[in-house]
Design a protein around this motif. Structure first.
Motif, PDB file in Angstrom:
ATOM      1  N   ALA A  94      39.471  38.710  21.474  1.00 34.70           N
ATOM      2  CA  ALA A  94      39.033  39.691  20.636  1.00 34.70           C
ATOM      3  C   ALA A  94      37.539  40.082  21.075  1.00 34.70           C
ATOM      4  O   ALA A  94      37.039  39.166  21.590  1.00 34.70           O
ATOM      5  N   GLN A  95      37.232  41.228  20.978  1.00 30.54           N
ATOM      6  CA  GLN A  95      35.697  41.581  21.036  1.00 30.54           C
ATOM      7  C   GLN A  95      34.849  40.998  20.179  1.00 30.54           C
ATOM      8  O   GLN A  95      35.272  40.911  19.122  1.00 30.54           O
ATOM      9  N   ARG A  96      33.636  40.541  20.497  1.00 37.44           N
ATOM     10  CA  ARG A  96      33.042  39.744  19.618  1.00 37.44           C
ATOM     11  C   ARG A  96      31.929  40.696  19.381  1.00 37.44           C
ATOM     12  O   ARG A  96      31.717  41.717  20.268  1.00 37.44           O
ATOM     13  N   PRO A  97      31.417  40.598  18.140  1.00 39.52           N
ATOM     14  CA  PRO A  97      30.167  41.441  17.962  1.00 39.52           C
ATOM     15  C   PRO A  97      29.081  41.496  18.839  1.00 39.52           C
ATOM     16  O   PRO A  97      28.790  40.097  19.480  1.00 39.52           O
ATOM     17  N   LEU A  98      28.518  42.387  19.134  1.00 40.46           N
ATOM     18  CA  LEU A  98      27.527  42.414  20.442  1.00 40.46           C
ATOM     19  C   LEU A  98      26.025  42.135  19.627  1.00 40.46           C
ATOM     20  O   LEU A  98      25.759  42.621  18.335  1.00 40.46           O
ATOM     21  N   PRO A  99      25.325  41.617  20.381  1.00 39.44           N
ATOM     22  CA  PRO A  99      23.794  41.146  19.818  1.00 39.44           C
ATOM     23  C   PRO A  99      23.109  42.464  19.640  1.00 39.44           C
ATOM     24  O   PRO A  99      23.532  43.447  20.450  1.00 39.44           O
ATOM     25  N   THR A 100      22.000  42.654  18.770  1.00 35.42           N
ATOM     26  CA  THR A 100      21.135  43.652  18.964  1.00 35.42           C
ATOM     27  C   THR A 100      20.226  43.656  19.968  1.00 35.42           C
ATOM     28  O   THR A 100      19.939  42.526  20.625  1.00 35.42           O
ATOM     29  N   PRO A 101      19.664  44.988  20.340  1.00 35.60           N
ATOM     30  CA  PRO A 101      18.925  44.785  21.300  1.00 35.60           C
ATOM     31  C   PRO A 101      17.493  43.968  21.083  1.00 35.60           C
ATOM     32  O   PRO A 101      16.949  43.124  22.170  1.00 35.60           O
ATOM     33  N   GLU A 102      17.252  43.622  20.039  1.00 36.85           N
ATOM     34  CA  GLU A 102      15.924  42.845  19.557  1.00 36.85           C
ATOM     35  C   GLU A 102      16.422  41.404  19.879  1.00 36.85           C
ATOM     36  O   GLU A 102      15.735  40.641  20.620  1.00 36.85           O
ATOM     37  N   GLU A 103      17.684  40.918  19.441  1.00 32.19           N
ATOM     38  CA  GLU A 103      18.078  39.655  19.701  1.00 32.19           C
ATOM     39  C   GLU A 103      18.203  39.471  21.090  1.00 32.19           C
ATOM     40  O   GLU A 103      17.871  38.304  21.777  1.00 32.19           O
ATOM     41  N   ILE A 104      18.657  40.340  21.911  1.00 34.97           N
ATOM     42  CA  ILE A 104      18.850  40.148  23.274  1.00 34.97           C
ATOM     43  C   ILE A 104      17.413  39.886  24.138  1.00 34.97           C
ATOM     44  O   ILE A 104      17.202  38.928  24.884  1.00 34.97           O
ATOM     45  N   ALA A 150      44.627  49.933  36.416  1.00 34.87           N
ATOM     46  CA  ALA A 150      45.366  48.903  36.427  1.00 34.87           C
ATOM     47  C   ALA A 150      44.653  47.813  37.167  1.00 34.87           C
ATOM     48  O   ALA A 150      44.746  46.523  36.528  1.00 34.87           O
ATOM     49  N   ARG A 151      43.535  47.988  38.148  1.00 34.00           N
ATOM     50  CA  ARG A 151      42.735  46.780  38.556  1.00 34.00           C
ATOM     51  C   ARG A 151      42.270  45.977  37.389  1.00 34.00           C
ATOM     52  O   ARG A 151      42.103  44.689  37.403  1.00 34.00           O
ATOM     53  N   LEU A 152      41.529  46.746  36.295  1.00 32.00           N
ATOM     54  CA  LEU A 152      40.735  46.288  35.330  1.00 32.00           C
ATOM     55  C   LEU A 152      41.488  45.519  34.367  1.00 32.00           C
ATOM     56  O   LEU A 152      40.820  44.708  33.882  1.00 32.00           O
ATOM     57  N   ILE A 153      42.582  46.092  34.086  1.00 25.63           N
ATOM     58  CA  ILE A 153      43.399  45.270  33.118  1.00 25.63           C
ATOM     59  C   ILE A 153      44.292  44.119  33.557  1.00 25.63           C
ATOM     60  O   ILE A 153      44.900  43.442  32.619  1.00 25.63           O
ATOM     61  N   GLU A 154      44.394  44.085  34.922  1.00 23.38           N
ATOM     62  CA  GLU A 154      45.248  42.989  35.341  1.00 23.38           C
ATOM     63  C   GLU A 154      44.677  41.526  35.087  1.00 23.38           C
ATOM     64  O   GLU A 154      45.227  40.578  35.121  1.00 23.38           O
ATOM     65  N   ARG A 155      43.484  41.362  34.609  1.00 27.43           N
ATOM     66  CA  ARG A 155      42.892  40.071  34.295  1.00 27.43           C
ATOM     67  C   ARG A 155      43.789  39.610  32.832  1.00 27.43           C
ATOM     68  O   ARG A 155      44.239  40.163  32.017  1.00 27.43           O
ATOM     69  N   ARG A 161      45.984  40.205  25.386  1.00 27.34           N
ATOM     70  CA  ARG A 161      45.559  41.031  24.241  1.00 27.34           C
ATOM     71  C   ARG A 161      46.564  42.340  24.289  1.00 27.34           C
ATOM     72  O   ARG A 161      47.010  42.448  23.123  1.00 27.34           O
ATOM     73  N   LEU A 162      46.790  42.728  25.378  1.00 22.61           N
ATOM     74  CA  LEU A 162      47.814  43.775  25.369  1.00 22.61           C
ATOM     75  C   LEU A 162      49.481  43.385  24.900  1.00 22.61           C
ATOM     76  O   LEU A 162      49.992  44.057  24.042  1.00 22.61           O
ATOM     77  N   ALA A 163      49.732  42.199  25.256  1.00 19.86           N
ATOM     78  CA  ALA A 163      51.009  41.695  24.966  1.00 19.86           C
ATOM     79  C   ALA A 163      50.838  41.544  23.293  1.00 19.86           C
ATOM     80  O   ALA A 163      51.927  41.405  22.784  1.00 19.86           O
ATOM     81  N   ALA A 164      49.719  41.052  22.878  1.00 21.70           N
ATOM     82  CA  ALA A 164      49.658  40.703  21.546  1.00 21.70           C
ATOM     83  C   ALA A 164      49.383  41.982  20.638  1.00 21.70           C
ATOM     84  O   ALA A 164      49.111  41.854  19.311  1.00 21.70           O
ATOM     85  N   ALA A 166      46.672  43.541  20.744  1.00 28.72           N
ATOM     86  CA  ALA A 166      45.124  43.345  20.186  1.00 28.72           C
ATOM     87  C   ALA A 166      44.281  44.277  20.988  1.00 28.72           C
ATOM     88  O   ALA A 166      44.783  44.660  21.954  1.00 28.72           O
ATOM     89  N   PRO A 167      43.282  44.589  20.352  1.00 32.40           N
ATOM     90  CA  PRO A 167      42.531  45.817  20.989  1.00 32.40           C
ATOM     91  C   PRO A 167      41.673  45.324  21.806  1.00 32.40           C
ATOM     92  O   PRO A 167      41.156  44.369  22.227  1.00 32.40           O
ATOM     93  N   ILE A 168      41.559  46.230  23.021  1.00 30.94           N
ATOM     94  CA  ILE A 168      40.653  46.207  23.846  1.00 30.94           C
ATOM     95  C   ILE A 168      39.671  47.370  24.118  1.00 30.94           C
ATOM     96  O   ILE A 168      39.989  48.576  24.048  1.00 30.94           O
ATOM     97  N   ALA A 169      38.252  47.185  23.909  1.00 35.28           N
ATOM     98  CA  ALA A 169      37.274  48.302  23.676  1.00 35.28           C
ATOM     99  C   ALA A 169      37.067  48.652  25.210  1.00 35.28           C
ATOM    100  O   ALA A 169      37.153  48.109  26.143  1.00 35.28           O
ATOM    101  N   ALA A 170      37.056  50.056  25.141  1.00 39.65           N
ATOM    102  CA  ALA A 170      36.841  50.622  26.543  1.00 39.65           C
ATOM    103  C   ALA A 170      35.416  50.261  27.171  1.00 39.65           C
ATOM    104  O   ALA A 170      35.585  50.034  28.280  1.00 39.65           O
ATOM    105  N   LEU A 171      34.407  49.663  26.203  1.00 39.37           N
ATOM    106  CA  LEU A 171      33.515  49.234  26.910  1.00 39.37           C
ATOM    107  C   LEU A 171      33.652  47.748  27.610  1.00 39.37           C
ATOM    108  O   LEU A 171      33.032  47.613  28.786  1.00 39.37           O
ATOM    109  N   GLU A 172      34.631  47.147  27.221  1.00 39.76           N
ATOM    110  CA  GLU A 172      34.749  45.835  28.010  1.00 39.76           C
ATOM    111  C   GLU A 172      35.419  46.068  29.251  1.00 39.76           C
ATOM    112  O   GLU A 172      35.027  45.357  30.034  1.00 39.76           O
TER     113      GLU A 172
END
Length: 401
Positions: A94-104, A150-155, A161-164, A166-172
């Motif tokens: 699952a996508q994890r919450p992203l850190p804020t720019p300050e945290e980074i 196709a190349r990107l989602i073959e991982r 996730r697709l099978a389950a 579960a969402p895949i964010a476009a960003l990912e």
RNA sequence: GGGGGAGUGUCCGAGUGGUUAAAGGAGAUGCGCUGUAAACGCAUUGGCUCUGCCUACGCAGGUUCGAAUCCUGCCUCCCCCA
């Protein structure tokens, strides 16, 4: 399911020293050819500063980089301050919450420092990938044009996730392209990573080709299990040993590693074979000493072991116990102390939890368990004595002046 | 654009009007044991001014003697068709 990627380390001697402990070295024979040229190679590692600390899991790959440095190669350490804002889908369900720019920003600073506990500073080039990834939109389009969905989602991560459902964010989806572009930007000859990075690393080869570069070779290292002995070591799972952990903490956490995971720790963290014919307890102590020595020093290792013996073998309070005044916790006209409130304040637990601990015999005064129902104690009965809550929390109590 | 489905405690996940602070599991913690903060066994696991009280099943309202369970609106997410 994640367990399958936590590869057991092979004890077989590798063909090349630099390939020792590696899981994949791809494409076959390429690294050997590169090394044979005698030219110093540019060896890349990217770390996204998503958490504040580097732990032993990171050091497995860092140690390998160090070996490359010792063989005369140059390490390019990429701090993924930009990619941290995208989120690496590797190994995630699952996508994890992203850190804020300050945290980074904060994390990026500590990362470099901590990485140099392993790497040779003089042979390391540190780069932040925002330097080139903060590109013009037209350039980004150019990068996106280099591959297909196709190349990107073959991982594997995405397939699951697709099978389950579960969402895949476009960003990912963008992640491997960006990481691959890092390789282009620094002209990497070799890229290292954990086995969970295999897809990204190989994808980088395609991106380099697309930009007219000679593709890098790829070397993956096993993933270190956490101190729970089951799941990948990670900050978010809380099963990690940080390279900046205090010696006592580092020693104790290592002693907590299940016996079955010990061989991996020996090979991947200390880079040595597990001792033969040694009692498990002794072997683990030696491991813990070795780790503390590696990230602190020999004296710290000795001290940590003594501390450990005192607390867990002799069951005594540590040498120096922090003091706590009873003043703020007095009730009943200054006569008694309400222990749940005291404990909740001192140790950050809820007062209900404190009550439970007392009930279960987990609260001791000078080593003696308090009888259940000991919620209010006369101040004079507490003064100067050591309060122990659970195994590891201590305070010496002082009556109000 | 159309249709369908889901949001429960740290996490996963049961529960579809009444002993439900909410099954079960994981994790965590405590105790026992011990060779270690291993393993194993047992227990605990919302909060508090604690023999009681308060809060809680996405959010806000409503129905009811009584709701996580029914209704309305909102938010978020997923799937299918286009």
């Amino acid at each position: 399911m994640r367990q399958s990627s936590i590869a057991a380390v092979s004890a077989e001697p590798a063909s090349s020293n630099l390939e020792r402990n590696a899981v994949d070295v791809l494409p076959a024979g390429m690294l050997e050819d590169q090394l044979a040229t005698g030219r110093p190679l540019r060896v890349k590692l990217g770390i996204d500063p998503t958490t504040p600390d580097i732990h032993l899991g990171h050091t497995v790959v860092l140690e390998k980089l160090r070996e490359f440095q010792e063989a005369g190669h140059r390490v390019v350490l990429i701090v993924g301050d930009f990619t941290a804002r995208v989120g690496d889908p590797s190994g995630r369900s699952a996508q994890r919450p992203l850190p804020t720019p300050e945290e980074i920003e904060v994390n990026a600073a500590t990362y470099q420092e901590q990485a140099f506990k392993v790497l040779d500073r003089d042979r390391t080039e540190v780069r932040f990938n925002s330097e080139w990834l903060r590109m013009a939109p037209e350039e980004l389009l150019g990068l996106l044009a280099q591959t297909t969905v196709a190349r990107l989602i073959e991982r594997d991560d995405f397939q699951k996730r697709l099978a389950a459902g579960a969402p895949i964010a476009a960003l990912e989806l963008l992640y491997p392209l960006l990481q691959g572009y890092d390789s282009v930007a620094v002209e990497a000859d070799v890229e290292l990573g954990g086995t969970d990075q295999k897809f990204n690393l190989l994808f980088g080869r395609d991106v380099q080709s697309a930009y007219g570069q000679k593709p890098q070779s790829v070397l993956t290292m096993p993933i270190l299990v956490g101190i729970d002995g089951v799941r990948k070591m990670s900050k978010s799972l809380g099963n990690y040993v940080g390279v900046t952990d205090e010696p006592g903490e580092m020693f104790g956490k290592t002693m907590r590693v299940p016996d079955t995971a010990m061989p991996d720790y020996y090979r991947l963290v200390l880079g040595s074979e597990p001792p033969q014919g040694m009692a498990p307890n002794e072997a683990k102590r030696a491991l813990a000493r070795g780790i503390v020595e590696r990230f602190h020093d020999a004296a710290a290792a000795r001290g940590a072991e003594e501390h450990f013996n005192r607390l867990f073998v002799e069951r005594q309070a540590p040498e120096d116990v922090e003091e706590a005044g009873l003043g703020p916790y007095l009730g009943n006209g200054g006569e008694t102390v309400h222990l749940p409130r005291l404990m909740s304040d001192l140790f950050g637990i809820s007062s209900s939890e404190a009550r439970r601990l007392i009930e279960q015999g987990g609260v001791k005064l000078d080593g003696e368990a308090l009888p259940s129902g000991s919620l209010d104690m006369p101040q004079m009965a507490l003064d100067g004595r050591v309060l122990q809550v659970g195994k590891r929390r201590f305070r010496r109590l002082r009556a109000a002046a």
